[in-house]
Design a protein around this motif. Sequence first.
Motif, short mmCIF file in Angstrom:
data_model
loop_
_atom_site.label_atom_id
_atom_site.label_comp_id
_atom_site.label_asym_id
_atom_site.label_seq_id
_atom_site.Cartn_x
_atom_site.Cartn_y
_atom_site.Cartn_z
N LYS A 159 0.90 -1.22 0.06
CA LYS A 159 0.09 -0.05 -0.10
C LYS A 159 0.71 1.35 0.23
CE LYS A 159 -4.08 -2.18 0.80
NZ LYS A 159 -5.03 -2.33 -0.26
N PHE A 160 2.30 1.05 -0.53
CA PHE A 160 3.08 2.37 -0.06
C PHE A 160 2.40 3.67 -0.93
CE2 PHE A 160 6.52 4.81 -2.26
CZ PHE A 160 6.95 5.42 -1.00
N ARG A 161 2.07 3.60 -2.19
CA ARG A 161 1.95 4.69 -3.09
C ARG A 161 0.62 5.49 -2.63
NH1 ARG A 161 0.36 5.18 -9.43
NH2 ARG A 161 -1.65 4.79 -8.93
N ASP A 162 -0.53 4.66 -2.04
CA ASP A 162 -1.44 5.24 -1.54
C ASP A 162 -1.32 5.88 -0.10
OD1 ASP A 162 -3.10 4.63 -3.65
OD2 ASP A 162 -3.97 2.90 -2.78
N TYR A 163 -0.40 5.42 0.66
CA TYR A 163 -0.03 6.02 2.02
C TYR A 163 0.87 7.13 1.85
CZ TYR A 163 1.28 6.11 7.16
OH TYR A 163 1.31 6.38 8.30
N HIS A 164 1.73 6.93 0.88
CA HIS A 164 2.70 8.04 0.76
C HIS A 164 2.28 9.18 0.27
CE1 HIS A 164 4.75 10.05 -2.81
NE2 HIS A 164 5.85 10.27 -2.28
N ASP A 165 0.79 8.99 -0.57
CA ASP A 165 0.26 10.19 -0.91
C ASP A 165 -0.65 10.77 0.16
OD1 ASP A 165 1.29 9.70 -3.43
OD2 ASP A 165 -0.86 9.21 -4.45
N VAL A 166 -1.12 9.94 0.94
CA VAL A 166 -2.05 10.46 2.31
C VAL A 166 -1.11 11.26 3.27
CG1 VAL A 166 -3.01 9.75 4.17
CG2 VAL A 166 -3.76 8.72 2.07
N LEU A 167 0.07 10.77 3.26
CA LEU A 167 1.08 11.52 4.25
C LEU A 167 1.38 12.97 3.54
CD1 LEU A 167 3.65 8.85 5.02
CD2 LEU A 167 2.04 9.85 6.59
N PHE A 168 1.60 13.07 2.44
CA PHE A 168 1.90 14.47 1.89
C PHE A 168 0.48 15.20 1.96
CE2 PHE A 168 6.06 12.74 0.11
CZ PHE A 168 6.79 13.69 0.68
N GLU A 169 -0.47 14.56 1.66
CA GLU A 169 -1.73 15.32 1.63
C GLU A 169 -2.11 15.81 3.01
OE1 GLU A 169 -4.37 12.57 0.09
OE2 GLU A 169 -3.79 12.82 -2.10
N ASN A 170 -1.58 15.14 4.21
CA ASN A 170 -1.98 15.57 5.36
C ASN A 170 -0.76 15.92 6.30
OD1 ASN A 170 -4.95 14.31 6.09
ND2 ASN A 170 -3.95 13.05 4.62
N GLN A 171 0.26 16.51 5.51
CA GLN A 171 1.67 17.03 6.11
C GLN A 171 1.21 18.29 6.90
OE1 GLN A 171 4.45 19.82 3.96
NE2 GLN A 171 5.63 17.82 3.68
N PRO A 172 1.79 18.26 8.42
CA PRO A 172 1.68 19.19 9.23
C PRO A 172 2.61 20.31 8.79
CG PRO A 172 2.85 17.44 10.21
CD PRO A 172 2.45 17.02 8.73
N GLU A 173 2.58 21.46 9.38
CA GLU A 173 3.58 22.44 9.29
C GLU A 173 5.07 22.04 9.70
OE1 GLU A 173 2.93 25.67 8.23
OE2 GLU A 173 0.98 25.25 7.73
N GLU A 174 5.97 22.68 8.83
CA GLU A 174 7.28 22.13 9.06
C GLU A 174 7.94 22.11 10.56
OE1 GLU A 174 11.63 22.92 6.72
OE2 GLU A 174 10.15 24.48 6.91
#
Length: 258
Positions: A159-174
């Motif tokens: 499930k890497f690609r889907d989870y990879h995308d979810v992490l970036f879509e929900n990225q917190p402030e730096e």
Amino acid sequence: MSEKNREGKRAARERLAAERQKQKTAEKRRRTLIVGAAVVCVLGLAAVIGVVAANSGDDSSGDAASGPVVAPKGATGKDELAIPVGKAGAKSTLEIWEDFRCPACKTFEDTYRSTIHELADAGELKVNYHLVTLIDSNMQGTGSLRAANAAGCAQDAGKFRDYHDVLFENQPEETDDAFAKNDKLIELAGKVGGLDTGTFKSCVNKGTHDSWVNKSYKAFQDAKYNGTPTVRLNGKDILSDQTLTPAKFKKMVEDANK
């Protein structure tokens, strides 16, 4: 293309360039601090060697282990440090070095994600993802490491690609190290069908792929890459092209595949 779309893509490129420049400045400052600290450590070492020797006896147990390097399933490349997405037989290869806490990486993903997916799904492009912890080094914290480990766990589950995308879509402030919390990473796994399992949770909580992530970051440093994202198409850096757009990138791949 409408004027509004052109302005939007230009703004995205400018944000990406600004974020990468900020990372370069921070990395240069960090290295200066490290050099200064190293001098202090070396000077202090001479003062404590005698004490260490006196108390060491015959103990030869060595340094504490950092844990075995466990590559995610299907990892490829030198030392199995890349996670491949797309068909292995694709003529073109895109190498992406990313940090899940990196704002410039999010800008890149938001701008090019759909085009990369389109080309990969069509068998025209294979993507090798390399996960690094640059922001942990620059800003302190462990969110880059924890998120990268969780992404490795997602790869184990296919499930890497889907989870990879979810992490970036929900990225917190730096400056917000929210990804340092395993519970947050497990919560986000709920957005990917079939990922939120006991096996995934155990992998995340145990840090199964931590040493692998650290080795990937070491390879990034050894290659002397100076910022994330670092993106290379068939060996060529493409983000140095300030006129790059998703359409131009797609044409570059199509031309390379002819």
